[in-house]
Design a protein around this motif. Sequence first.
Motif, PDB file in Angstrom:
ATOM      1  N   ALA A 243       0.813  -1.223   0.000  1.00  0.00           N
ATOM      2  CA  ALA A 243       0.000   0.000   0.000  1.00  0.00           C
ATOM      3  C   ALA A 243       0.843   1.269   0.000  1.00  0.00           C
ATOM      4  O   ALA A 243       0.313   2.365   0.046  1.00  0.00           O
ATOM      5  N   SER A 244       2.170   1.112  -0.059  1.00  0.00           N
ATOM      6  CA  SER A 244       3.040   2.269   0.125  1.00  0.00           C
ATOM      7  C   SER A 244       3.051   3.230  -1.055  1.00  0.00           C
ATOM      8  O   SER A 244       3.337   4.412  -0.899  1.00  0.00           O
ATOM      9  N   GLY A 245       2.782   2.733  -2.251  1.00  0.00           N
ATOM     10  CA  GLY A 245       2.856   3.587  -3.432  1.00  0.00           C
ATOM     11  C   GLY A 245       4.277   3.930  -3.829  1.00  0.00           C
ATOM     12  O   GLY A 245       4.501   4.815  -4.654  1.00  0.00           O
ATOM     13  N   THR A 246       5.273   3.237  -3.252  1.00  0.00           N
ATOM     14  CA  THR A 246       6.680   3.513  -3.555  1.00  0.00           C
ATOM     15  C   THR A 246       7.224   2.467  -4.508  1.00  0.00           C
ATOM     16  O   THR A 246       7.323   1.288  -4.148  1.00  0.00           O
ATOM     17  N   PRO A 247       7.575   2.860  -5.750  1.00  0.00           N
ATOM     18  CA  PRO A 247       8.104   1.880  -6.704  1.00  0.00           C
ATOM     19  C   PRO A 247       9.380   1.226  -6.174  1.00  0.00           C
ATOM     20  O   PRO A 247      10.276   1.910  -5.683  1.00  0.00           O
ATOM     21  N   GLY A 248       9.433  -0.091  -6.261  1.00  0.00           N
ATOM     22  CA  GLY A 248      10.646  -0.812  -5.899  1.00  0.00           C
ATOM     23  C   GLY A 248      10.812  -1.109  -4.422  1.00  0.00           C
ATOM     24  O   GLY A 248      11.820  -1.682  -4.021  1.00  0.00           O
ATOM     25  N   VAL A 249       9.828  -0.742  -3.584  1.00  0.00           N
ATOM     26  CA  VAL A 249       9.993  -0.944  -2.143  1.00  0.00           C
ATOM     27  C   VAL A 249      10.164  -2.426  -1.817  1.00  0.00           C
ATOM     28  O   VAL A 249      10.762  -2.781  -0.785  1.00  0.00           O
ATOM     29  N   GLN A 250       9.700  -3.304  -2.706  1.00  0.00           N
ATOM     30  CA  GLN A 250       9.842  -4.749  -2.468  1.00  0.00           C
ATOM     31  C   GLN A 250      11.317  -5.178  -2.512  1.00  0.00           C
ATOM     32  O   GLN A 250      11.652  -6.290  -2.097  1.00  0.00           O
ATOM     33  N   LEU A 251      12.198  -4.308  -3.003  1.00  0.00           N
ATOM     34  CA  LEU A 251      13.621  -4.628  -3.077  1.00  0.00           C
ATOM     35  C   LEU A 251      14.346  -4.364  -1.756  1.00  0.00           C
ATOM     36  O   LEU A 251      15.524  -4.712  -1.617  1.00  0.00           O
ATOM     37  N   ILE A 252      13.667  -3.728  -0.802  1.00  0.00           N
ATOM     38  CA  ILE A 252      14.301  -3.389   0.469  1.00  0.00           C
ATOM     39  C   ILE A 252      14.003  -4.463   1.502  1.00  0.00           C
ATOM     40  O   ILE A 252      12.850  -4.845   1.706  1.00  0.00           O
ATOM     41  N   ARG A 253      15.055  -4.955   2.153  1.00  0.00           N
ATOM     42  CA  ARG A 253      14.904  -5.970   3.193  1.00  0.00           C
ATOM     43  C   ARG A 253      14.782  -5.264   4.558  1.00  0.00           C
ATOM     44  O   ARG A 253      15.729  -4.593   4.981  1.00  0.00           O
ATOM     45  N   PRO A 254      13.649  -5.380   5.203  1.00  0.00           N
ATOM     46  CA  PRO A 254      13.510  -4.750   6.532  1.00  0.00           C
ATOM     47  C   PRO A 254      14.542  -5.311   7.501  1.00  0.00           C
ATOM     48  O   PRO A 254      14.855  -6.500   7.465  1.00  0.00           O
ATOM     49  N   SER A 255      15.051  -4.462   8.367  1.00  0.00           N
ATOM     50  CA  SER A 255      16.061  -4.928   9.327  1.00  0.00           C
ATOM     51  C   SER A 255      15.363  -5.527  10.553  1.00  0.00           C
ATOM     52  O   SER A 255      14.172  -5.353  10.744  1.00  0.00           O
TER      53      SER A 255
END
Length: 255
Positions: A243-255
């Motif tokens: 739901a973030s609307g940020t392109p590519g956010v799936q590439l970030i690994r949460p810490s």
Amino acid sequence: MSTSPVRTVDSDLAEEGGSQAVKAQQRLREWILAGELPSGARIAELALVERLGMSRTPIRAALMHLKQEGLLEPLPGGGYAVRTFSEREVADAIELRGTLEGLAARLAAERGVRAALISQARACLDQIDAVLQASALNDNTFSAYVDLNGQFHKQLSEMADSAVLAREIERASSLPFASASGFVGVHVNDAHARDTLVVAQHQHRQVLDAIERREAGRAEALMREHSRIARQNMQVALRDPAASGTPGVQLIRPS
């Protein structure tokens, strides 16, 4: 007798190849950020040749550019794969951009800025104010804010009157997710979107005021604090990537 340079077949082909490489780079970047090219999987050149309808030469150039941008990583056996990024890597990139922009604000205040450039920046902020007058943002007004926000940050970079610093800010801003508008999209569907952007706009005004008053330390501190909004937005995006609307956010690994 004409003195116009003679265009050769080779130069025409080189120009065409460069144009094709740019098109391939744009399309591949879109696919990566949309998740159509999954992270970790090897990118097959031949598959891209068929999918894009281009020869290997512009595709190879596009892949190399995307590696330089940080979106791709080379594989040991050759070729590339889509990168993933740790939350810390993205936070560090944002911090780097904020530090450099803070330095630009400080130098601008110390050195003084041409009246014309101050007027351009003020006009840009007036346009942002006009965008934020609406009680709620739609796609068009939100897009206008993103464009104007990028424009103002570029003007701040120019105020330092340093080609070296402007180049480094541009380089830092081109790192994945590090640009001034990299995570602004997390608020596009948020009921409080306008409130968040109003806070950012207030910081814009304060930075410009500090530069005009030649308050170098204040200008730098305000600009560095301003970059922290992007880090907060990243954390919001990671809580609900879909739901973030940020392109590519799936590439970030949460810490």
